[in-house]
Every structure is written in C-alpha cells, then in structure tokens.
Write an enzyme that holds these catalytic residues in place. Structure first.
Site, PDB file in Angstrom:
ATOM      1  CB  THR A   9      -0.899   0.027   1.261  1.00  0.00           C
ATOM      2  OG1 THR A   9      -0.051  -0.188   2.402  1.00  0.00           O
ATOM      3  CG2 THR A   9      -1.968  -1.047   1.219  1.00  0.00           C
ATOM      4  CB  CYS A 126      16.359   5.534  -4.444  1.00  0.00           C
ATOM      5  SG  CYS A 126      16.176   6.505  -2.951  1.00  0.00           S
ATOM      6  N   GLY A 157      10.807  10.014  -2.335  1.00  0.00           N
ATOM      7  CA  GLY A 157      11.829   9.163  -1.710  1.00  0.00           C
ATOM      8  C   GLY A 157      11.600   8.954  -0.229  1.00  0.00           C
ATOM      9  NE  ARG A 227      13.986  13.911   1.120  1.00  0.00           N
ATOM     10  CZ  ARG A 227      14.257  12.643   0.820  1.00  0.00           C
ATOM     11  NH1 ARG A 227      13.987  12.160  -0.382  1.00  0.00           N
ATOM     12  NH2 ARG A 227      14.807  11.844   1.718  1.00  0.00           N
ATOM     13  CG  HIS A 234      16.143  10.689  -5.720  1.00  0.00           C
ATOM     14  ND1 HIS A 234      15.007  11.316  -5.259  1.00  0.00           N
ATOM     15  CD2 HIS A 234      16.379   9.668  -4.856  1.00  0.00           C
ATOM     16  CE1 HIS A 234      14.575  10.707  -4.170  1.00  0.00           C
ATOM     17  NE2 HIS A 234      15.381   9.698  -3.906  1.00  0.00           N
TER      18      HIS A 234
HETATM   19  N1  NAP Z   1      10.426   5.918  -1.683  1.00  0.00           N
HETATM   20  C1  NAP Z   1      11.572   5.593  -2.255  1.00  0.00           C
HETATM   21  O1  NAP Z   1      12.045   6.206  -3.236  1.00  0.00           O
HETATM   22  C2  NAP Z   1      12.330   4.410  -1.763  1.00  0.00           C
HETATM   23  C3  NAP Z   1      13.404   3.968  -2.521  1.00  0.00           C
HETATM   24  C4  NAP Z   1      14.123   2.866  -2.093  1.00  0.00           C
HETATM   25  C5  NAP Z   1      13.770   2.256  -0.932  1.00  0.00           C
HETATM   26  N2  NAP Z   1      12.730   2.704  -0.191  1.00  0.00           N
HETATM   27  C6  NAP Z   1      12.404   1.969   1.030  1.00  0.00           C
HETATM   28  O2  NAP Z   1      11.191   1.271   0.863  1.00  0.00           O
HETATM   29  C7  NAP Z   1      10.483   1.231   2.074  1.00  0.00           C
HETATM   30  C8  NAP Z   1       9.083   1.796   1.891  1.00  0.00           C
HETATM   31  O3  NAP Z   1       9.168   3.104   1.385  1.00  0.00           O
HETATM   32  P1  NAP Z   1       7.894   3.885   0.836  1.00  0.00           P
HETATM   33  O4  NAP Z   1       8.421   5.148   0.292  1.00  0.00           O
HETATM   34  O5  NAP Z   1       7.066   3.021  -0.041  1.00  0.00           O
HETATM   35  O6  NAP Z   1       7.101   4.179   2.228  1.00  0.00           O
HETATM   36  P2  NAP Z   1       5.544   4.398   2.467  1.00  0.00           P
HETATM   37  O7  NAP Z   1       4.924   5.052   1.297  1.00  0.00           O
HETATM   38  O8  NAP Z   1       5.450   5.073   3.776  1.00  0.00           O
HETATM   39  O9  NAP Z   1       4.931   2.912   2.602  1.00  0.00           O
HETATM   40  C9  NAP Z   1       5.269   2.049   3.648  1.00  0.00           C
HETATM   41  C10 NAP Z   1       4.627   0.696   3.422  1.00  0.00           C
HETATM   42  O10 NAP Z   1       5.064  -0.190   4.452  1.00  0.00           O
HETATM   43  C11 NAP Z   1       3.928  -0.723   5.156  1.00  0.00           C
HETATM   44  N3  NAP Z   1       4.246  -0.901   6.556  1.00  0.00           N
HETATM   45  C12 NAP Z   1       4.648   0.033   7.448  1.00  0.00           C
HETATM   46  N4  NAP Z   1       4.807  -0.505   8.668  1.00  0.00           N
HETATM   47  C13 NAP Z   1       4.510  -1.829   8.540  1.00  0.00           C
HETATM   48  C14 NAP Z   1       4.465  -2.918   9.440  1.00  0.00           C
HETATM   49  N5  NAP Z   1       4.797  -2.772  10.722  1.00  0.00           N
HETATM   50  N6  NAP Z   1       4.100  -4.114   8.961  1.00  0.00           N
HETATM   51  C15 NAP Z   1       3.758  -4.289   7.671  1.00  0.00           C
HETATM   52  N7  NAP Z   1       3.770  -3.292   6.766  1.00  0.00           N
HETATM   53  C16 NAP Z   1       4.141  -2.063   7.203  1.00  0.00           C
HETATM   54  C17 NAP Z   1       2.855   0.330   4.961  1.00  0.00           C
HETATM   55  O11 NAP Z   1       1.583  -0.260   5.197  1.00  0.00           O
HETATM   56  P3  NAP Z   1       0.326   0.653   5.635  1.00  0.00           P
HETATM   57  O12 NAP Z   1      -0.185   1.319   4.393  1.00  0.00           O
HETATM   58  O13 NAP Z   1      -0.627  -0.362   6.168  1.00  0.00           O
HETATM   59  O14 NAP Z   1       0.810   1.620   6.657  1.00  0.00           O
HETATM   60  C18 NAP Z   1       3.098   0.710   3.502  1.00  0.00           C
HETATM   61  O15 NAP Z   1       2.575  -0.273   2.647  1.00  0.00           O
HETATM   62  C19 NAP Z   1      11.339   1.973   3.092  1.00  0.00           C
HETATM   63  O16 NAP Z   1      12.124   1.029   3.772  1.00  0.00           O
HETATM   64  C20 NAP Z   1      12.189   2.862   2.239  1.00  0.00           C
HETATM   65  O17 NAP Z   1      13.414   3.173   2.869  1.00  0.00           O
HETATM   66  C21 NAP Z   1      11.982   3.757  -0.591  1.00  0.00           C
END
Ligand code: NAP
Length: 329
Positions: A9, A126, A157, A227, A234
């Site tokens: 999600t 990333c 990000g 940021r 990026h």
């Molecule tokens: N954004 C980027 O460009 C990027 C790039 C590389 C890596 N990442 C990494 O990818 C990860 C997610 O990033 P994002 O940007 O997608 O964050 P996000 O939009 O905040 O999404 C977080 C996701 O993790 C789920 N989640 C959070 N806590 C959880 C738990 N305790 N158990 C199960 N699911 C949980 C959330 O579910 P709910 O919706 O139910 O809260 C949501 O689906 C992070 O570790 C980040 O460092 C991000």
C-alpha cells in the site's frame, strides 16, 4: 511464482505492482501485505482484486518470493521469518545492505554474485543505484579515485507522508509534517537521520554502498544529500576524479553503450536530464558531461532517475527476474 509484496500500500509497493504487471512477471498468486491498518483493504492487480493480508498470514502462505518495501524494522523482524519457510526475500530497506552475509545487488553490475543460498537479498538505496549505474562503466575504463556527489532528492523518496506534506503546502492546507520544516519553496540539507560524524545516514549510504556493489574499496565517495520539492525523481551533481585521463566523446559513448543508461547531453538544444522526463521511466539519465577544468582527470556530470522505479521497484523486480531466469529460486 507465488509473490508477496510487503508494503503493497506504500509508494514503492504501488509502483512494484505496476512494474510487475508491465513486465509480465510470472505471478501465479499475488499476496499483497501491509500493516494491520490496511489488512482487509482491496488492491487491484491486472484487473483482479486482491485482499491485503498481514505479515503472519503471508509467512504461513510460504510464497516463493517476497518483495519488501515496508521499512527497516519490518525487514529486520520479518525477512528472516520468510527466509525460514523457504521464501527468497528482496528487500528495499536499509536493514540488510551493509550486512557482510547479504548481497547488495544492482543486476547490471553484480547479479552474477547471486546463488541459491541467498535467501535475503538487499536492494541498494535509490540514490546509490542511479549513481553506480553511471559510475561503473567509467570506473572500469579510467579507474576512479574520488567522487563528490550532491543529491537533489524528491519527496517521493521519503514515502506517502512526505508527498502529502508537499501537496498540502501547495494547497495551503495544514497537515501532518514528514519533515522538520516546510518543503515547498525550500531545500532541506537533511535526508534521513544525522549521525555522530555530522553526515546523514543517506549520505553514508552513498559513501559505502557503491564500494560493496562494485566490490572495490579503492575509491572514496563524499556525499551531501538534499531534499527538494520535486515528486518524480532524484537528481545528482557528480564530480569524479580518475587515475587515468579520458576523452569526453569516449565517456559519452561508454555511457550510451551501458544497458539501462541514456545520455541526454546537448547544450545547444538545452538537452539534459530532468526529473519531469525521468518520471515513470526505468532508465538512468546522464547529461551535462564536462571536464572539471580545476584538476587533472576529472569529470562533472548530472544524473537523474525515477527513485520509485530504477531506484526501488524496477531494480527489485530485475533481481527477482534474474533469480528466476537462473533457476536460483
Ligand atoms: N520511496 C523511495 O524512493 C524508496 C526507494 C528505495 C527504498 N525505499 C524503502 O522502501 C520502504 C518503503 O518506502 P515507501 O516510500 O514506499 O514508504 P511508504 O509510502 O510510507 O509505505 C510504507 C509501506 O510499508 C507498510 N508498513 C509500514 N509498517 C509496517 C508494518 N509494521 N508491517 C507491515 N507493513 C508495514 C505500509 O503499510 P500501511 O499502508 O498499512 O501503513 C506501507 O505499505 C522503506 O524502507 C524505504 O526506505 C523507498
């Protein structure tokens, strides 16, 4: 393949589903996973509805592959539980990246290191991925000594909460803050948390991860991560000092010949990479390629990529594709 998408999600998870569908990944059963807040919600994949499940349920379903993007704490606790039931985990968080027992993979560079025994595989940061995609071919040819990189990172990000902060600021609505300051009309020299050495965790990822991916500790990287209020990708200003001299036309050719890299570099036509063009694309775009006239064997360039695609979802799925193609899963 029975594929669990953990964090389905979230920002990365959503793009993960899109990229899986686009690339026709051999999914026989999709298992969307998120926090307890989202359990029971419906997600659509290839026109079919799927119900979001919790982590416990997902482990009990013993998927072949689990693509994780749910934060470091979730990965630390749950990736080993999936691995225990035989699932191969590809993890987007920083939890396992510098663990010497785990591989840190950009498929174009080091997928050949992967074996059947790798049950938890780390996807790099990333900003690191787009950086090494451009540096690797140049390092092979001219041998890097030192890299200085400044990033201009999009709010996507940080995740959903940060994108909402920017949208609220633009709309003049007061809402939850992902950053300690407004991000609209601003630039925050603060990505991730500060460490004792004065650098942020993001800056240290940029300094350390490339050495592990390229399996070479002979060069050093100094980073400043900033940021900015963009949403789609990026950007990085990169200065590289090589051991050996180079020819600019050859540099452009080397980068053009690198799979996954596109050179956009013509000052006469104002052609250079920008987030608005990189958005929703899988390639890494390189431009503003020019000699640093202040010191020998040095190059400046500008690198842009969509952090949610090559910086996260696409790279993760490329790793999973490699595992399948090479019968490692
Ligand atoms: N954004 C980027 O460009 C990027 C790039 C590389 C890596 N990442 C990494 O990818 C990860 C997610 O990033 P994002 O940007 O997608 O964050 P996000 O939009 O905040 O999404 C977080 C996701 O993790 C789920 N989640 C959070 N806590 C959880 C738990 N305790 N158990 C199960 N699911 C949980 C959330 O579910 P709910 O919706 O139910 O809260 C949501 O689906 C992070 O570790 C980040 O460092 C991000």
């Amino acid at each position: 393949m029975r594929v669990a998408v953990v964090g389905a999600t979230g920002m990365v998870g959503e793009v993960m589903l899109k990229v899986l569908a686009e690339r026709n990944f051999p999914v026989t059963e999709l298992i969307p996973v998120a926090s307890e807040r989202s359990v029971g919600k419906t997600l659509t994949y290839k026109g079919k509805d799927y119900t979001v499940v919790g982590l416990e349920t997902a482990v009990s379903m013993k998927p072949d592959i689990a693509l994780f993007s749910a934060g470091g704490d979730t990965s630390l606790e749950w990736a080993p539980k999936f691995a225990e039931v035989g699932t191969t985990v590809v993890d987007n968080s920083s939890a396992w990246r510098m663990d010497p027992t785990k591989k840190l993979v950009v498929p174009e560079i080091n997928a050949h290191e992967l074996t059947k025994e790798d049950k938890i595989i780390a996807n790099p940061n990333c900003s690191t991925i787009q950086l090494v995609m451009a540096l690797n071919p140049l390092h092979k040819k001219y041998k890097m000594k030192r890299v200085v990189v400044s990033t201009y990172q999009s709010v996507s990000g940080t995740g959903v909460k940060a994108v909402r902060q920017l949208e609220n600021e633009i709309a003049g609505i007061e809402g939850e803050m992902a950053y300690p300051y407004p991000i609209g009309r601003n630039a925050l020299p603060h990505c991730d948390v500060f460490q004792d050495n004065g650098y942020t965790k993001e800056e240290m990822k940029l300094a350390r991860e490339p050495q592990k991916i390229m399996n070479d500790r002979s060069f050093s990287i100094s980073a400043t991560a900033v940021r900015i209020p963009t949403a789609g990708g990026h950007s990085e200003s990169v200065n590289v000092e090589f051991e050996n001299d180079f020819d600019l036309a050859e540099v452009r050719q080397l980068l053009s010949d690198t799979p996954g890299v596109v050179v956009q570099d013509n000052t006469a036509t104002n052609t250079y990479p920008m987030p608005i063009f990189a958005h929703d694309k899988d390639e890494v775009f390189v431009g503003r390629i020019r000699r640093d006239e202040t010191q020998p064997n040095s190059l400046n360039m500008w690198i842009v990529a969509d952090n949610l695609r090559k910086g996260a979802a696409t790279n993760t799925i490329q790793i999973a594709e490699y595992l399948i193609e090479n019968k490692l899963v």
